[in-house]
Design a protein around this motif. Structure first.
Motif, PDB file in Angstrom:
ATOM      1  N   LEU A   1       0.869  -1.174   0.000  1.00 16.03           N
ATOM      2  CA  LEU A   1       0.000   0.000   0.000  1.00 16.03           C
ATOM      3  C   LEU A   1       0.902   1.220   0.000  1.00 16.03           C
ATOM      4  CD1 LEU A   1      -2.915   1.103   0.128  1.00 16.03           C
ATOM      5  CD2 LEU A   1      -2.606   1.264   2.611  1.00 16.03           C
ATOM      6  N   GLN A   2       0.741   2.086  -0.995  1.00 19.12           N
ATOM      7  CA  GLN A   2       1.615   3.246  -1.178  1.00 19.12           C
ATOM      8  C   GLN A   2       0.766   4.500  -1.257  1.00 19.12           C
ATOM      9  OE1 GLN A   2       4.970   3.006  -4.050  1.00 19.12           O
ATOM     10  NE2 GLN A   2       3.964   4.703  -5.092  1.00 19.12           N
ATOM     11  N   HIS A   3       1.186   5.528  -0.550  1.00 15.02           N
ATOM     12  CA  HIS A   3       0.399   6.775  -0.506  1.00 15.02           C
ATOM     13  C   HIS A   3       1.326   7.985  -0.559  1.00 15.02           C
ATOM     14  CE1 HIS A   3      -2.765   9.613   0.707  1.00 15.02           C
ATOM     15  NE2 HIS A   3      -1.838  10.158   1.488  1.00 15.02           N
ATOM     16  N   ALA A   4       0.958   8.943  -1.387  1.00 13.09           N
ATOM     17  CA  ALA A   4       1.652  10.240  -1.443  1.00 13.09           C
ATOM     18  C   ALA A   4       0.613  11.340  -1.449  1.00 13.09           C
ATOM     19  CB  ALA A   4       2.521  10.327  -2.697  1.00 13.09           C
ATOM     20  N   SER A   5       0.900  12.429  -0.750  1.00 13.13           N
ATOM     21  CA  SER A   5      -0.046  13.550  -0.716  1.00 13.13           C
ATOM     22  C   SER A   5       0.698  14.837  -0.386  1.00 13.13           C
ATOM     23  CB  SER A   5      -1.155  13.295   0.309  1.00 13.13           C
ATOM     24  OG  SER A   5      -0.625  13.114   1.612  1.00 13.13           O
ATOM     25  N   GLY A   6       0.106  15.938  -0.824  1.00 14.33           N
ATOM     26  CA  GLY A   6       0.645  17.251  -0.504  1.00 14.33           C
ATOM     27  C   GLY A   6      -0.323  18.018   0.376  1.00 14.33           C
ATOM     28  N   TYR A   7       0.209  18.901   1.201  1.00 11.48           N
ATOM     29  CA  TYR A   7      -0.636  19.721   2.063  1.00 11.48           C
ATOM     30  C   TYR A   7      -0.013  21.113   2.169  1.00 11.48           C
ATOM     31  CZ  TYR A   7       2.716  18.895   5.871  1.00 11.48           C
ATOM     32  OH  TYR A   7       3.844  18.854   6.643  1.00 11.48           O
ATOM     33  N   GLN A   8      -0.535  21.923   3.039  1.00 12.57           N
ATOM     34  CA  GLN A   8      -0.184  23.351   3.088  1.00 12.57           C
ATOM     35  C   GLN A   8       1.303  23.603   3.301  1.00 12.57           C
ATOM     36  OE1 GLN A   8      -2.336  25.472   6.116  1.00 12.57           O
ATOM     37  NE2 GLN A   8      -1.491  27.474   5.554  1.00 12.57           N
ATOM     38  N   TYR A   9       1.978  22.714   4.035  1.00 14.81           N
ATOM     39  CA  TYR A   9       3.367  22.966   4.410  1.00 14.81           C
ATOM     40  C   TYR A   9       4.374  22.007   3.780  1.00 14.81           C
ATOM     41  CZ  TYR A   9       0.985  25.742   7.953  1.00 14.81           C
ATOM     42  OH  TYR A   9       0.160  26.649   8.578  1.00 14.81           O
ATOM     43  N   GLY A  10       3.907  21.053   3.006  1.00 12.15           N
ATOM     44  CA  GLY A  10       4.848  20.108   2.423  1.00 12.15           C
ATOM     45  C   GLY A  10       4.155  18.910   1.813  1.00 12.15           C
ATOM     46  N   ASP A  11       4.725  17.732   2.017  1.00 15.99           N
ATOM     47  CA  ASP A  11       4.126  16.524   1.471  1.00 15.99           C
ATOM     48  C   ASP A  11       4.468  15.328   2.352  1.00 15.99           C
ATOM     49  OD1 ASP A  11       6.666  15.166   0.361  1.00 15.99           O
ATOM     50  OD2 ASP A  11       6.704  17.079  -0.694  1.00 15.99           O
ATOM     51  N   ASN A  12       3.684  14.272   2.187  1.00 14.57           N
ATOM     52  CA  ASN A  12       3.880  13.023   2.913  1.00 14.57           C
ATOM     53  C   ASN A  12       3.970  11.869   1.932  1.00 14.57           C
ATOM     54  OD1 ASN A  12       3.619  13.822   5.806  1.00 14.57           O
ATOM     55  ND2 ASN A  12       1.576  14.473   5.154  1.00 14.57           N
ATOM     56  N   PHE A  13       4.767  10.880   2.290  1.00 12.58           N
ATOM     57  CA  PHE A  13       4.846   9.661   1.501  1.00 12.58           C
ATOM     58  C   PHE A  13       5.073   8.492   2.445  1.00 12.58           C
ATOM     59  CE2 PHE A  13       7.480   6.351  -0.445  1.00 12.58           C
ATOM     60  CZ  PHE A  13       6.661   5.976  -1.507  1.00 12.58           C
ATOM     61  N   PHE A  14       4.310   7.407   2.233  1.00 13.66           N
ATOM     62  CA  PHE A  14       4.610   6.195   2.977  1.00 13.66           C
ATOM     63  C   PHE A  14       4.199   4.987   2.154  1.00 13.66           C
ATOM     64  CE2 PHE A  14       0.175   6.758   4.369  1.00 13.66           C
ATOM     65  CZ  PHE A  14      -0.319   5.457   4.311  1.00 13.66           C
ATOM     66  N   PHE A  15       4.822   3.865   2.463  1.00  8.28           N
ATOM     67  CA  PHE A  15       4.381   2.589   1.921  1.00  8.28           C
ATOM     68  C   PHE A  15       4.548   1.517   2.976  1.00  8.28           C
ATOM     69  CE2 PHE A  15       8.929   2.406   0.867  1.00  8.28           C
ATOM     70  CZ  PHE A  15       9.257   1.098   1.222  1.00  8.28           C
ATOM     71  N   VAL A  16       3.719   0.493   2.861  1.00  8.64           N
ATOM     72  CA  VAL A  16       3.815  -0.681   3.720  1.00  8.64           C
ATOM     73  C   VAL A  16       3.813  -1.903   2.822  1.00  8.64           C
ATOM     74  CG1 VAL A  16       2.757  -2.038   5.552  1.00  8.64           C
ATOM     75  CG2 VAL A  16       2.635   0.457   5.631  1.00  8.64           C
ATOM     76  N   ASP A  17       4.857  -2.729   2.929  1.00  3.42           N
ATOM     77  CA  ASP A  17       4.966  -3.983   2.195  1.00  3.42           C
ATOM     78  C   ASP A  17       4.586  -5.143   3.113  1.00  3.42           C
ATOM     79  OD1 ASP A  17       5.954  -2.594   0.048  1.00  3.42           O
ATOM     80  OD2 ASP A  17       8.031  -3.216   0.322  1.00  3.42           O
ATOM     81  N   TYR A  18       3.767  -6.037   2.600  1.00  5.16           N
ATOM     82  CA  TYR A  18       3.438  -7.274   3.311  1.00  5.16           C
ATOM     83  C   TYR A  18       3.829  -8.429   2.404  1.00  5.16           C
ATOM     84  CZ  TYR A  18       0.803 -10.783   5.942  1.00  5.16           C
ATOM     85  OH  TYR A  18       0.445 -11.884   6.667  1.00  5.16           O
TER      86      TYR A  18
END
Length: 259
Positions: free
Chosen positions: A51-68
């Motif tokens: 499961l991989q997620h990337a997003s931007g918001y007011q001050y920057g961005d986030n990214f994470f992934f989880v491998d199973y």
């Protein structure tokens, strides 16, 4: 980490990212290939659900992934194993209205990351800086330099041996292109992590891990929205896999579904 706790973690991360996001991209990846354990030299046919997620918001961005990951080796871990990475970046362009005098550099961000592995009981902290680049044709191109600080439980607590601190350099990219009437996407990353010592004073070699993915827009040919269902090949090249002297080159069948 048991699966229910992992699902709770995913729900928390997604809700935090979605609550104030100006853009977001969440994908489910399924990869299948044959890998070798560099410590036992045992090979296994392995399926990795990510499961991989990337997003931007007011001050920057986030990214994470989880491998199973699940393999065909009966090693006592009936629930499979997980590995996760999370990074949060704080953009100087967004926060301080920073503008680079160099046209190729679009932004500089302070970044903080966490890497965690389940069965190995490994936790790493990665504070550092990320540079976003303007390169013609690329959706994104970034280079990130971080420290690689160990906070693992160690051998006496049933995990992999603790390691001394090190540093990491990572390059990531996304490049869309068209051949005839077919759409493709070349994405992935390459990381270098410097050498270090483990708690028994044994050498842990520096490594290079490259994971480029070539995707074909299968869904577009099935009347789906562009980029929703991608089929392709991921090549994993790992020099000094997990810090050993072993290197590995594996082609994996790759499927990605964008929510």
């Amino acid at each position: 980490m048991k699966l229910p706790y992992l699902l709770l973690f995913l729900c928390f991360m997604l809700s935090c990212s979605a609550s104030a996001a100006t853009w977001s991209n969440t994908q489910l990846h399924i990869n299948h290939g044959r890998f070798e354990n560099p410590f036992s030299q045992q090979q296994a046919s392995t399926t990795v659900y990510s499961l991989q997620h990337a997003s931007g918001y007011q001050y920057g961005d986030n990214f994470f992934f989880v491998d199973y990951s699940k393999d065909n080796v009966h090693d006592g871990y009936q629930d499979g194993d997980f590995y996760a990475e999370w990074y949060s970046s704080f953009s100087l362009a967004k926060i301080a209205k920073y503008q680079s005098s160099y046209a190729g550099l679009s932004d500089i961000s302070l970044v903080f990351g966490i890497n965690a592995a389940g069965d190995a009981k490994v936790v790493k902290y990665l504070p550092g800086v990320k540079f976003n680049w303007n390169i013609t044709g690329f959706d994104f191109f970034s280079s990130t330099f971080t420290l690689y600080q160990d906070d693992s439980q160690g051998f006496n607590n049933g995990g992999a041996p603790k390691q001394s601190n090190s540093w990491m350099l990572d390059f990531a990219w996304g490049y869309p292109f068209v051949l005839g009437d077919q759409k493709f996407y070349l994405t992935g990353h390459v990381e270098y992590i410097a050498d270090r010592k483990n708690e028994f004073n044994a050498q842990v070699n520096n490594w290079i891990l490259a994971q480029p993915i070539l995707q074909w827009d299968l869904g577009r040919n099935l009347s789906m929205p562009d980029g929703q269902l991608m089929l392709g090949i991921e090549w994993q090249y790992w020099r000094h896999k997990l810090g050993t002297k072993n290197s590995e080159s594996v082609l994996q069948l790759h499927l990605a579904w964008r929510f």
